[in-house]
Design a protein around this motif. Structure first.
Motif, short mmCIF file in Angstrom:
data_model
loop_
_atom_site.label_atom_id
_atom_site.label_comp_id
_atom_site.label_asym_id
_atom_site.label_seq_id
_atom_site.Cartn_x
_atom_site.Cartn_y
_atom_site.Cartn_z
N TYR A 27 10.88 14.04 2.50
CA TYR A 27 9.97 13.32 1.50
C TYR A 27 10.77 12.05 1.11
O TYR A 27 10.16 10.71 1.06
N ILE A 28 11.95 12.24 0.52
CA ILE A 28 12.79 11.17 -0.30
C ILE A 28 12.90 10.00 0.64
O ILE A 28 12.90 8.99 0.21
N VAL A 29 12.87 10.24 1.95
CA VAL A 29 13.22 9.02 2.92
C VAL A 29 11.93 8.15 2.73
O VAL A 29 12.25 6.88 3.10
N GLY A 30 10.97 8.58 2.12
CA GLY A 30 9.94 7.43 1.82
C GLY A 30 10.43 6.51 0.73
O GLY A 30 9.83 5.12 0.87
N GLU A 31 11.09 6.65 0.09
CA GLU A 31 11.66 5.78 -1.06
C GLU A 31 12.43 4.67 -0.40
O GLU A 31 13.11 5.00 0.64
N GLU A 32 12.31 3.53 -0.43
CA GLU A 32 12.69 2.46 0.52
C GLU A 32 14.29 2.32 0.47
O GLU A 32 14.68 2.16 1.68
N ARG A 75 1.04 -1.05 -0.06
CA ARG A 75 -0.07 -0.04 -0.10
C ARG A 75 0.75 1.24 0.14
O ARG A 75 0.33 2.31 0.25
N GLY A 76 2.11 1.31 -0.27
CA GLY A 76 2.99 2.27 -0.03
C GLY A 76 3.07 3.19 -1.31
O GLY A 76 3.69 4.09 -1.59
N GLY A 77 2.61 2.43 -2.52
CA GLY A 77 2.85 3.34 -3.65
C GLY A 77 2.77 2.40 -5.17
O GLY A 77 2.19 2.35 -5.95
N ALA A 78 3.70 1.44 -4.79
CA ALA A 78 4.17 0.47 -5.94
C ALA A 78 3.03 -0.47 -6.19
O ALA A 78 3.08 -1.13 -7.36
N GLY A 79 2.49 -1.16 -5.21
CA GLY A 79 1.52 -2.11 -5.14
C GLY A 79 2.02 -3.33 -5.55
O GLY A 79 1.37 -4.21 -6.27
N PRO A 133 12.19 7.73 -8.78
CA PRO A 133 11.12 8.09 -9.49
C PRO A 133 10.91 9.36 -9.05
O PRO A 133 9.93 10.26 -9.58
N LEU A 134 11.69 9.88 -8.06
CA LEU A 134 11.03 11.42 -7.60
C LEU A 134 11.29 12.42 -8.70
O LEU A 134 10.27 13.09 -9.08
N GLY A 135 12.48 12.46 -9.76
CA GLY A 135 12.66 13.59 -10.38
C GLY A 135 11.46 13.30 -11.52
O GLY A 135 10.79 14.19 -12.02
N GLU A 160 0.17 0.43 6.18
CA GLU A 160 -1.04 -0.08 5.77
C GLU A 160 -0.91 -1.67 5.17
O GLU A 160 -1.74 -2.45 5.68
N THR A 161 0.25 -1.76 4.65
CA THR A 161 0.31 -3.30 4.34
C THR A 161 0.25 -4.24 5.31
O THR A 161 -0.23 -5.25 5.27
N LEU A 162 1.11 -3.88 6.40
CA LEU A 162 1.41 -4.63 7.43
C LEU A 162 0.31 -4.69 8.61
O LEU A 162 -0.14 -5.84 9.02
C1 FMN Z 1 9.73 9.35 -3.99
C2 FMN Z 1 9.18 8.39 -3.16
C3 FMN Z 1 8.57 8.51 -2.11
C4 FMN Z 1 7.90 7.16 -1.22
N1 FMN Z 1 7.45 7.42 -0.20
C5 FMN Z 1 6.64 6.55 0.50
C6 FMN Z 1 6.15 6.63 1.64
O1 FMN Z 1 6.14 7.73 2.11
N2 FMN Z 1 5.64 5.68 2.52
C7 FMN Z 1 5.58 4.45 1.78
O2 FMN Z 1 4.96 3.41 2.33
N3 FMN Z 1 5.98 4.39 0.67
C8 FMN Z 1 6.73 5.22 -0.07
N4 FMN Z 1 7.28 4.94 -1.16
C9 FMN Z 1 7.35 3.64 -1.82
C10 FMN Z 1 8.52 2.66 -1.27
O3 FMN Z 1 9.76 2.84 -1.88
C11 FMN Z 1 8.13 1.29 -1.06
O4 FMN Z 1 8.03 0.85 -2.33
C12 FMN Z 1 7.13 0.92 -0.03
O5 FMN Z 1 7.30 1.47 1.11
C13 FMN Z 1 7.02 -0.54 -0.17
O6 FMN Z 1 5.84 -1.15 0.73
P1 FMN Z 1 4.82 -1.78 0.09
O7 FMN Z 1 5.42 -2.83 -0.51
O8 FMN Z 1 4.19 -2.47 1.43
O9 FMN Z 1 3.92 -0.96 -0.35
C14 FMN Z 1 8.04 6.10 -1.88
C15 FMN Z 1 8.49 5.97 -3.07
C16 FMN Z 1 9.15 6.86 -3.71
C17 FMN Z 1 9.95 6.56 -5.17
#
Ligand code: FMN
Ligand code: SF4
Ligand code: FES
Lengths: 212, 832, 468
Positions: free
Chosen positions: C183-188, C69-73, C429-431, C226-228
């Motif tokens: 924000y970028i720290v959300g990227e894994e 549920r983090g974005g990539a599904g 993918p941020l850029g 959310e996934t967990l």
């Molecule tokens: C720029 C960027 C920001 C991201 N921010 C978040 C975030 O805030 N929270 C999050 O769970 N995943 C975020 N992601 C996705 C994570 O890289 C990662 O795919 C995700 O945490 C994997 O969890 P999931 O498989 O349970 O979705 C972001 C990805 C990118 C590229």
């Protein structure tokens, strides 16, 4: 503005013990220093470097990457107004302008009485409650200009002292991990296959052996 | 800066397609290198073949198809896999690369005309080759205060920085000195040091060399020349015995810059700052330009060469050869060393010849042990017993190699040292022993027999766990050298004996410091020794045939020569670039020797304490001013080239030897060039077989040729050194060296001289506490021979019972404490 | 107002409250409340899991097709399987860095139901054999940090976390860690760098796929909060029950943060795959319609990084593959609705400015390109635009993400959708995300940009102000 106090050093050691490698504690320790002084001083960064075993330049490199670490003195309250898309749509930018006028400072500035530092921030995860504001990272939702005036008044008067601590204080409840309950925090090199995994693997192997 | 890909041997060939051509590459190598090796150069800024890639600048994007369709990929971080197909030039690639270039230029100042890098700048070159004509970026560029110093030698211009992470990666990953770092984020990112904590790294100059733009500049070179005025040749740095390959660059007959060359077995393109900025000493105003003689009134006065040489010859001729000695020569070229050996041992007829000043290891130990190359010592997964001096201080690039071996190639280092060293953080075990007790420690480590009370001041558990690392390792690599100048060589020899008996398969690398000390020993510059790893016993026949005469009995070694001079038993003392008055470990012995010797003849390029006390001073050509060869600590022979002419009438050492020979009725047999000397040595020396000047010249790579590691001379049996116990109220002295000291080379280097540390005595926290001392307290350190007054430094890296004083710092002379005749030196430390 | 979060939101008939069942429960965040309220009994799933083998637990997650549920599904069960066999230790990092503009669900999950998350972490740790779990919470979320700290203290004291959990040989530590604003720290991979105490700059994948080389270069599973949080419900129910919600390819529910110009913005747990955007906007359960008197102009279906949708796309279901094919992504469950009062240029600039401010600075195209994009847009908005600026903007964007960039179809102009994802010249993918608002807005509302470009005024004039 200084190195960590003896009590904080003790806390720092407890935080470091939660990680397989000390450097992982860098950000939490910078928060600890910021909580102590209200901002992150050079002396504190030197101290953090000593505690986690790296150079002050490395701590600065890490700390300066993150928005929340302030390397200059800030006001008692950081008033962060979100102007990102959801808030923008419902008046976030106008709210920021209003705050600028009321406080008489531009984003990044601190009022002369040292009470407020105003910031124009990115999305703070309150999008459905727009426009949203944080004061020292405590949320205030759906604020109009009048609500903001009231908030400023309440902060000034101390009416919100219980809910909004001084800048730098994050969670006031700390995870409390002591040696007895810790399962297994050691450096990665020292880690081996977990016991329950081994038990099930051996069980499966002996079942396989029995089957064939 | 364009660094070529590492030369590799293709062991796992795979076929890939590069721009439609099928080519062979090494499986798993970076695609960027594979393409360049196959004539498809891919532009890049952040990639450096000697560092882990980060894929940051995005300049090296190419289109790669690994079977799932073409996609843009950074070639610097993509390992080659079989069947990979690459397009390095198509429209998509060109657009991506042009885009990156435009982005980089959008904030880059247009100050090429005043930039040091102008003319040799990859960003400038790329822009000229492919860049857009007119910038589409019409906004204001980023502005920063123009160059700011980040250390004594390096300046940073943040506007020019393209954030390639090369300098910062170098500092943290290669040098282990993460004192410069990215700070802030996004387009605000910059390189910075921590406030008031400069980039004080012995290796800082490398960052200037690898900076792909003019963001980092070196004080000794700034504004000295433009690239198109530079001429260059390749050579080998002789500042220490590692022998890093360099290009030496000159402008208008002045040496202006040295750049590291990537020699795979040696320096991987890195240099230390002492070597890199050594040209400052060559250009010093103080260089000796003309011969000098001490005149009637006692003053040194400029003389004619004929006069000075005549006087020297007369002094030698008038005395018995046994009263003539030659000290030093470790900084000479192989050819000059050979010429001087031949002059002394054959023409003059003395065997009192030693290239070392009593601070090295006996020649037969260096030449008699089975050798290990640097690559052998650093080979993946190996185990090293390190018994040498602090390599970061004495052999800096060897330190880089060892550090890399430990950090990246899982080499386990067991270090035994008198105090923690630059290497200690990377060692699998680092043991600090009591001075004099190394042999016992080594014996315990090799046998695993550890008394419960510990050994050599190291507790039993520590020794046991270190011993476990060595257990069963038969092909141990051992690095040996003199870590403590207040301890005799015999102690180290005993430790080596302990390893030899426990691990017959061990191989050794001698960590002797002076530039060409190995070459000197190979040329026979040691008592009892003849060239080509022969002794008077084994080589007389060969060398009598070659030279006509050789000594019949072994003469005095360095310490013996100083003793003899001090006691008035020498009439002529010839110093070949040696400066006993500042360099010898026993300072009072050196003073008495120079005073007691009859005629002192000094050959040197810079004035030193000893030249100033000499009777005849002959100016010599320095590094970059003469051709020849040199031999590094492994026994690797490389070619040195002349780039500029020596100042005044200074000559090369071998020419002076040849001239003196003629005046002494002999003949060295050299007509016009040092090549004749080298080929004569090669002709008569078995180990030098195959290393003729023609063979060396035919080399395509910069690596030179290695003398055989195995061919050895016989090791004489030694008698163990008897080390007396330390009395409870004294500490045992450690004298060790720092990279920058007050020797004449550093004193004449403006940028390095500022970096000489302050003198101090380092004490363990326990001893300091017992004495009530803190860092900064002034104390007197006294031995039975002398005393010095210095501030104390409390250092947890010093073991209890030891007092560490650095050799030759400023006015403080640790040498006055030392008596070379004693195996160890005990001192008392008292509050002043 | 402090700590206010959305009260309990009823789910649609037939849709179970899988993760949100305690949102309205006052003490749902305490151990006691977790055990006694909600759609399952707290920590009963953990007991059940400890009875099965770790591989059986992983199988269940795989069979449920629990999508990240983090974005990539990406399916969680499959990701867990990427850990190389026999390489230890393994770590779990919980991604609670929620910062994608428009996204607001992980914070509620952490503040309102921390034990649900902790139980989810334990189930995952048991299944993959984790040595330690790091719960990385966004720095700015002080309240969530407090709630999680308190919940962990309770759980440790109750023997639910730490050594010998519930008396078994399963032992694992969960450590609360928090960031400091990036924000970028959300990227894994950036998350991992940050957890190691470094600047949060992404690592290149390959070679740094977290499942192979993550924290301290050990195999690491990064999952969203959310996934967990789905795991306790899943394990106290069954794969069949889980899969009976949503569609085959997108089973279960999602928390959607619906913000912007709707009557009733809020966080809703909806069935994945079947619910449409129209339902979301119009149903009384959810958005209750576009703001009175206004009409939909455009909407962002999955957070700031997602290309925009327009009225033509409202009948699409919240289904990853469908939305991807239509030129955008569901991302992090952030739906932002914009009505006709919205200035496309201003919205575009605000989003681009976000990416420019949040670029980590590692890749040249992102570091320099996003700031350049922002400057051009700002100039256009300030009335200093030049006729060539739109092409320049698109070309700069193209150098960050070589086109054609994903975009929704535009039937009126006979333009087809370009499917997701975009290509990139960057590491992460941020850029390229900064390009989404630009191409979306210019393709659809080019005239709004052109109107702001004062063609005569090539030289900036003092005091020019453009009403927006
Ligand atoms: C720029 C960027 C920001 C991201 N921010 C978040 C975030 O805030 N929270 C999050 O769970 N995943 C975020 N992601 C996705 C994570 O890289 C990662 O795919 C995700 O945490 C994997 O969890 P999931 O498989 O349970 O979705 C972001 C990805 C990118 C590229
Ligand atoms: S695309 Fe941007 S945010 Fe992502 S790694 Fe590159 S510079 Fe950093
Ligand atoms: S050289 Fe490959 S990204 Fe810089």
């Amino acid at each position: 503005m200084a190195r960590l106090t003896p009590e904080n050093v003790e806390l720092a050691h407890r935080i470091i013990a939660r990680y397989p490698r000390p450097k992982s504690a860098t950000i939490p320790l910078c928060h600890l220093a910021q909580e102590q002084d209200g901002w992150l001083t050079d002396e504190a960064m030197v101290h953090v470097a000593e505690l986690v075993g790296c150079t002050p330049a490395e701590v600065l490199g890490t700390a300066s990457f993150y928005e929340m670490f302030k390397r200059h003195e800030t006001g008692r309250y950081c008033l962060n107004v979100c102007t990102n898309i959801s808030c923008q749509l419902l008046g976030g930018e106008e709210l920021l302008e209003h705050a600028e006028q009321v406080l008489g400072v531009r984003p990044g500035g601190t009022t002369s009485d040292g009470m407020f530092t105003l910031e124009d921030v990115e999305c703070i995860a309150a999008c459905t409650e727009a426009p949203a504001v944080q004061v020292n990272y405590r949320y205030f939702h759906r604020l109009g200009p009048d609500d903001l005036d009231q908030l400023i008044t309440d902060l000034r008067s101390g009416a919100l002292d219980d809910v909004v601590p001084h800048h730098g204080t994050l969670g006031r409840v700390h995870q409390d991990l002591d040696g007895d309950r810790i399962a297994n925090i050691t450096p990665p090199e020292a880690q081996t296959e977990p016991v329950w995994i081994r038990r099930h693997r051996e069980l499966a192997e002996s079942n396989d052996g029995g089957a064939s | 800066m364009s660094e070529p890909p590492r030369r590799i041997e293709i062991t796992e060939p795979v076929t890939i397609t590069v721009d439609g051509r099928e080519v062979t590459a090494q499986n798993g190598e970076w695609l960027i290198d594979a393409c360049e090796r196959n004539d498809a150069y891919i532009p890049r800024f952040c990639y450096h073949p000697r560092m882990e890639p980060v894929g940051m600048c995005r300049m090296c994007l190419v289109e790669v198809d690994t079977g799932r369709g073409p996609a843009l990929q950074p070639s610097c971080m993509l390992p080659v896999t079989p069947g990979m197909s690459v397009d390095t030039t198509n429209d998509k690639v060109a657009k991506a690369q042009d885009g990156v270039l435009e982005f980089l230029l959008s904030n880059h100042p247009l100050d090429c005309p005043v930039c040091d890098k102008g003319g040799e700048c990859p960003l400038q070159d790329q822009t000229m080759a492919y860049g857009p004509g007119e910038s589409r970026f019409v906004e204001e560029k980023r502005h920063y205060e123009k160059p700011i110093p980040i250390s004594e030698t390096v300046f940073l211009d943040r506007e020019r920085c393209i954030l390639c992470d090369r300098c910062t990666r170098f500092a943290s990953d290669v040098a282990g000195d993460p004192l410069i770092h990215f700070i802030d984020r996004g387009s605000q990112t910059e390189i910075a040091t921590f406030p008031d904590e400069p980039f004080a790294s012995y290796f800082s100059g490398n960052t200037v060399q690898i900076c792909p733009v003019g963001a980092l500049t070196a004080k000794p070179y700034r504004f000295r020349a433009r690239p198109w005025d530079l001429e260059e040749v390749e050579s080998t740095c002789t500042s220490c015995s590692v022998g890093c390959r360099v290009t030496i660059q000159s402008s208008r007959n002045q040496l202006v810059r040295y750049q590291g060359v990537d020699s795979d077995p040696v320096n991987w393109s890195w240099l230390c700052d002492k070597g890199r900025f050594g040209h400052e000493a060559s250009n010093s105003e103080d260089r000796l330009r003309e011969p000098m003689r001490r005149s009637e009134d006692g003053a040194l006065r400029v003389a004619q060469w004929s006069d000075a040489l005549g006087a020297a010859a007369a002094a030698i001729r008038s005395v018995d050869p046994s009263r003539v000695a030659v000290l030093g020569g470790a900084r000479l070229t192989n050819e000059s060393q050979y010429a001087w050996t031949k002059l002394a041992k054959s023409v003059i007829g003395t065997d009192h010849v030693d290239a070392q000043l009593g601070d090295g290891l006996p020649a037969e130990v260096v030449l008699g042990l089975p050798g290990a190359s640097i690559d052998d010592v650093c080979a993946k997964g190996g185990t090293v017993l390190y018994l040498g001096p602090d390599p970061k201080e004495e052999l800096p690039v060897l330190y880089l190699r060892l550090r890399h071996a430990a950090v990246s190639d899982s080499v386990r280092i067991v270090e035994c040292s008198p105090m923690r060293s630059g290497l200690s953080p990377y060692a699998a075990a680092s043991l600090q022993y009591a001075p004099g007790e190394l042999p016992a420690l080594v014996a315990a480590l090799c046998s695993g027999d550890v008394p419960d009370g510990g050994v050599a001041g190291v507790d039993a558990d520590t020794v046991r766990s270190a011993a476990a690392l060595l257990d069963g390792i038969d092909d141990l690599s051992v690095v040996v050298g003199r870590a403590n100048l207040a301890e005799t060589a015999g102690v180290v020899v005993d430790a080596i004996d302990a390893v030899r008996s426990a691990r017959p398969g061990a191989r050794y690398l001698s960590a002797l410091r002076r530039g060409n000390v190995r070459g000197a020993l190979e040329a026979g510059m040691s008592p009892g020794l003849l060239p080509g790893r022969t002794t008077i016993a084994t080589g007389s026949a060969t060398w009598t045939e070659a030279w006509g005469a050789v000594p019949t009995a072994a003469g005095l070694d360095g310490l013996g020569i100083l003793d003899a001079a001090a006691e008035g038993r020498l009439d002529v003392l010839i110093l070949l670039g040696a400066d006993p008055l500042t360099d010898a470990a026993d300072r009072s012995l050196a003073r008495r020797a120079i005073a007691g010797a009859g005629t002192v003849i000094s050959l040197d390029s810079l004035p030193s304490a000893s030249t100033l006390q000499s009777d005849i001073v002959l100016p010599v050509a320095a590094f970059g001013e003469c051709d020849g060869t040199t031999t590094n600590l492994e026994g690797r022979v490389t070619v040195l080239h002349q780039k500029v002419t020596p100042p005044g009438t200074a000559r090369t050492d071998w020419m002076i030897a040849a001239e003196l020979a003629l005046r002494l009725g002999g003949d060295l047999g050299v007509e016009s060039s040092q090549v004749e000397l080298w080929d004569e040595l090669v002709k008569h020396s078995a180990p030098h077989d195959g290393l003729s000047s023609a063979a060396l010249a035919a080399q395509e790579d910069p690596d030179g040729l290695l003398l055989p590691l195995d061919a050895t001379i016989e090791l004489a049996a030694t008698t163990p050194t008897n080390v007396p116990p330390r009395s409870a109220d004294s500490l045992r002295l450690v004298v060790n060296r720092t990279l920058y000291d007050s020797g004449s080379a550093i004193s004449h280097c403006a940028s390095s001289a500022a970096l000489v540390p302050e003198a101090s005595v380092r004490l363990s926290p326990a001893d300091a506490a017992a004495m009530g001392l803190e860092t900064g307290t002034f104390v007197t350190v006294a031995s039975s021979h002398g005393s010095v007054s210095v501030p104390a430094v409390v250092d947890p890296g010093v073991p209890g019972g030891a007092a560490v004083v650095r050799h030759n710092l400023e006015s403080v002379d640790a040498g006055v404490l030392v008596d070379a005749a004693d195996p160890v030196c005990d001192v008392r430390v008292e509050l002043r | 107002m402090i700590g206010t979060t959305t009260p309990a939101m009823p789910t649609a008939p037939g849709v179970p409250a899988i993760v949100s069942s305690r949102f309205g429960v006052a003490d749902g965040h305490t151990l006691e409340g977790y055990r006694s309220s909600g759609s399952y009994e707290g920590y009963s799933a953990l007991r059940a899991v400890l009875e099965m083998s770790p591989s059986a637990a992983s199988e269940i997650v795989k069979d449920a097709s629990l999508l990240g549920r983090g974005g990539a599904g990406f399916p969680a069960g499959i990701k867990w399987g990427f850990c190389p066999a026999d390489v230890w230790p393994r770590y779990i990092v919980v991604n609670g860095d929620e910062s994608e503009p428009g996204t607001y669900k992980d914070r509620v999950l952490m503040e309102r139901d921390p034990h649900q998350l902790i139980e989810g972490c334990l189930i995952a740790a048991y299944a993959i054999g984790a040595a330690q779990v790091f719960l990385y919470v966004r720095g700015e979320m002080a309240h969530a940090q407090e709630r999680i700290a308190a919940a962990l203290n309770e759980a440790y004291a109750a023997g639910l976390v730490g050594r010998n959990i519930l008396g078994t040989d399963f032992s694992v530590d969960i450590v609360l860690h928090w960031g400091a604003g990036a924000y970028i720290v959300g990227e894994e991979t950036a998350l991992i760098e940050s957890l190691e105490g470094n600047r949060g700059m992404p690592r290149l994948k390959p070679p740094f796929f977290p499942a192979a080389k993550g924290v301290y270069l050990a195999p690491t599973i990064v999952n969203n909060v959310e996934t967990l949080s789905n795991l306790p419900w899943l394990f106290s129910h069954s794969v069949e029950e889980y899969r009976s919600v949503g569609t085959d390819s997108s089973p279960g529910t999602r928390l959607i943060a619906l913000s912007g110009h709707v009557e009733n913005p809020g966080i809703f747990e909806v069935a994945q795959g079947t619910t449409t955007f129209r339902e979301l906007f119009e149903s009384e359960l959810y958005g209750n319609g576009i703001r009175a008197g206004h009409e939909l102009k455009m909407f962002i279906p999955g957070g700031a990084s997602a290309p925009w949708f327009f009225p033509e796309q409202v009948d699409l279901p919240l289904e990853g593959r469908v939305v991807g094919g239509a030129g955008s992504m569901l991302g992090s469950g952030a739906v932002v609705v914009m009505d006709e009062t919205t200035d496309a240029v201003r919205a575009c600039l605000r989003l681009v400015r976000f990416f420019a401010r949040e670029s980590c600075g590692k890749c040249t195209p992102c570091r320099e390109g996003t700031t350049w994009e922002e400057k051009i847009l700002q100039r256009i908005l300030d009335g200093h635009g030049r006729p060539s600026d739109l092409e320049l903007l698109l070309d700069v964007a193209d150098n960050i993400s070589p086109g054609p960039y994903p975009v929704a179809s535009d039937p009126a102009n006979d333009l087809d959708a370009v499917p997701y994802p975009p290509r990139q010249t960057t590491i992460c993918p941020l850029g390229p995300s900064s390009v989404a608002p630009i191409t979306s807005a210019i393709r659809r509302f080019r005239h709004e940009f052109e109107d702001k470009i004062v063609q005569r005024d090539l030289i900036p004039v003092e005091g020019v102000s453009v009403d927006v």
